[in-house]
Design an enzyme around this catalytic site. Structure first.
Site, short mmCIF file in Angstrom:
data_model
loop_
_atom_site.label_atom_id
_atom_site.label_comp_id
_atom_site.label_asym_id
_atom_site.label_seq_id
_atom_site.Cartn_x
_atom_site.Cartn_y
_atom_site.Cartn_z
N HIS A 197 0.32 -1.20 -0.08
CA HIS A 197 0.43 0.13 0.19
C HIS A 197 0.89 1.72 0.15
O HIS A 197 1.34 2.37 1.45
CB HIS A 197 -0.78 0.24 1.21
N GLY A 204 -5.70 1.39 -4.23
CA GLY A 204 -7.13 -0.39 -5.13
C GLY A 204 -7.49 0.39 -6.81
O GLY A 204 -6.62 -0.43 -7.60
N SER A 207 -3.88 -0.24 -8.40
CA SER A 207 -3.31 -1.43 -8.51
C SER A 207 -4.22 -1.96 -10.05
O SER A 207 -3.64 -2.98 -10.16
CB SER A 207 -4.17 -2.05 -7.85
#
Length: 351
Positions: A197, A204, A207
């Site tokens: 992270h 998110g 990614s």
């Protein structure tokens, strides 16, 4: 270092990889869809991807609102946080689709993509493009927004630069060595990236952008035409469960890659299934539609919506004849009708 040698290749993993790769080969040989059909498929998939990926992180915008926003991207001024996040995601997706051959996987490029992703997001101006400076553990909340507890402890700000350097170096070395199937490699990359992270916020979304980039670089050229983010949004609980089950073991002697890799490959297989269905439906529909109806559907695909006025200008057709075509297209689910009287408009139905 990442202990990827501990991957268990089960029959299910082998079967999933084989089915995804079979479609990859078929897509390359496809050549049956015209460029305008492909661009329409890509437009729909892009809207779904942007909508889903931002909603996974708490945005409230529907796909229709995302489509409307994308048609006005040039205004560069977005009033709500949701709009700012959607606009940034849209621009980064377009960059990846158009320039994936030139974006090498380096820390600098990852930071640039993060900066671009949050480029319109006012609340993120202070940290975009830089690694985190305070802890950002993944936390669960109840419906009232009350914190239930920490789901997962991420890397400390102190360890983040070292761990990210290790991850990027490991991935590039393994990709060159070709010891693992590319899908396994990308799956491990994603879960370790999310375990670190590395940024204060936007991990998110980033990614999922990086997943698309790495899939394109590995030759999965169909990826822009079917939304992986939409698949993940529709199985969000399984997504978080698989992440949690694997992430808790990554820094141990024997990491358990299984839960995450199975989820990741199932999601990729579902992405392929959906695209295959769309392509098959395209072939059937296009073979049976009258020319006027075909022109109407194509315009709706390209522009997101169509009105009677658009259809008259486009086809030079008679209003009553066109009404019959619209009625038939709505009856067969190819178009959906909104509004009434002079304000009526249509958008695609069974995409």
């Amino acid at each position: 270092m990442i202990a990827a040698h501990a991957i268990q290749i089960t029959p299910e993993i082998l079967k999933l990889i084989a089915s995804i790769d079979e479609f990859k080969g078929a897509w390359r040989a496809l050549g049956t869809l015209a460029p305008d059909r492909l661009s329409a498929l890509r437009r729909v998939a892009t809207i779904e991807s942007i909508g889903s990926s931002t909603r996974i992180e708490g945005s409230k915008l529907s796909d229709r609102e995302v489509a409307r926003l994308l048609s006005n991207l040039q205004i560069k001024s977005f009033s709500t946080r949701d709009e700012q996040e959607v606009a940034g995601y849209a621009e980064v997706m377009e960059l990846v689709f158009s320039s994936w051959q030139n974006i090498t996987l380096t820390e600098n490029h990852i930071k640039q993509l993060h900066r671009d992703l949050l480029t319109y997001s006012e609340k993120d101006a202070w940290h975009r493009g830089n690694y985190k400076t305070s802890t950002n553990s993944v936390v669960a909340f109840d419906e009232d927004g009350k914190q239930l507890g920490v789901v997962f402890e991420t890397a400390t700000p102190f360890d983040t630069p070292r761990l990210t350097t290790e991850l990027v170096t490991w991935f590039n070395e393994e990709r060159d060595a070709a010891r693992f199937h590319p899908l396994l490699l990308i799956g491990i990359w994603v879960v370790v990236f999310l375990e670190i992270h590395p940024f204060q916020d936007g991990n998110g979304r980033l990614s999922r952008v990086l997943t698309t980039l790495l899939l394109l670089q590995a030759g999965y050229a169909y990826v822009p035409y079917s939304s992986l983010e939409s698949v993940i949004e529709q199985s969000k609980e399984a997504y978080y469960l698989a992440l949690r089950q694997t992430q808790g073991t990554i820094r141990t002697e024997s990491p358990n890659w299984q839960p995450w890799l199975v989820f990741f490959l199932r999601a990729l297989a579902e992405q392929v299934r959906r695209l295959n269905r769309k392509v098959e439906r395209e072939k059937i529909v296009l073979a049976t539609l009258p020319e006027l109806s075909l022109q109407i559907v194509e315009f709706a695909r390209e522009h997101g919506r169509i009105t009677m006025g658009d259809a008259i200008r486009l086809t030079d057709g008679n209003r009553n004849t066109l009404k019959q075509h619209f009625r038939s297209l709505v009856a067969h689910g190819q178009l959906r009708q909104y509004g009434s009287g002079r304000g009526v408009w249509y958008e695609l139905g069974n995409e």
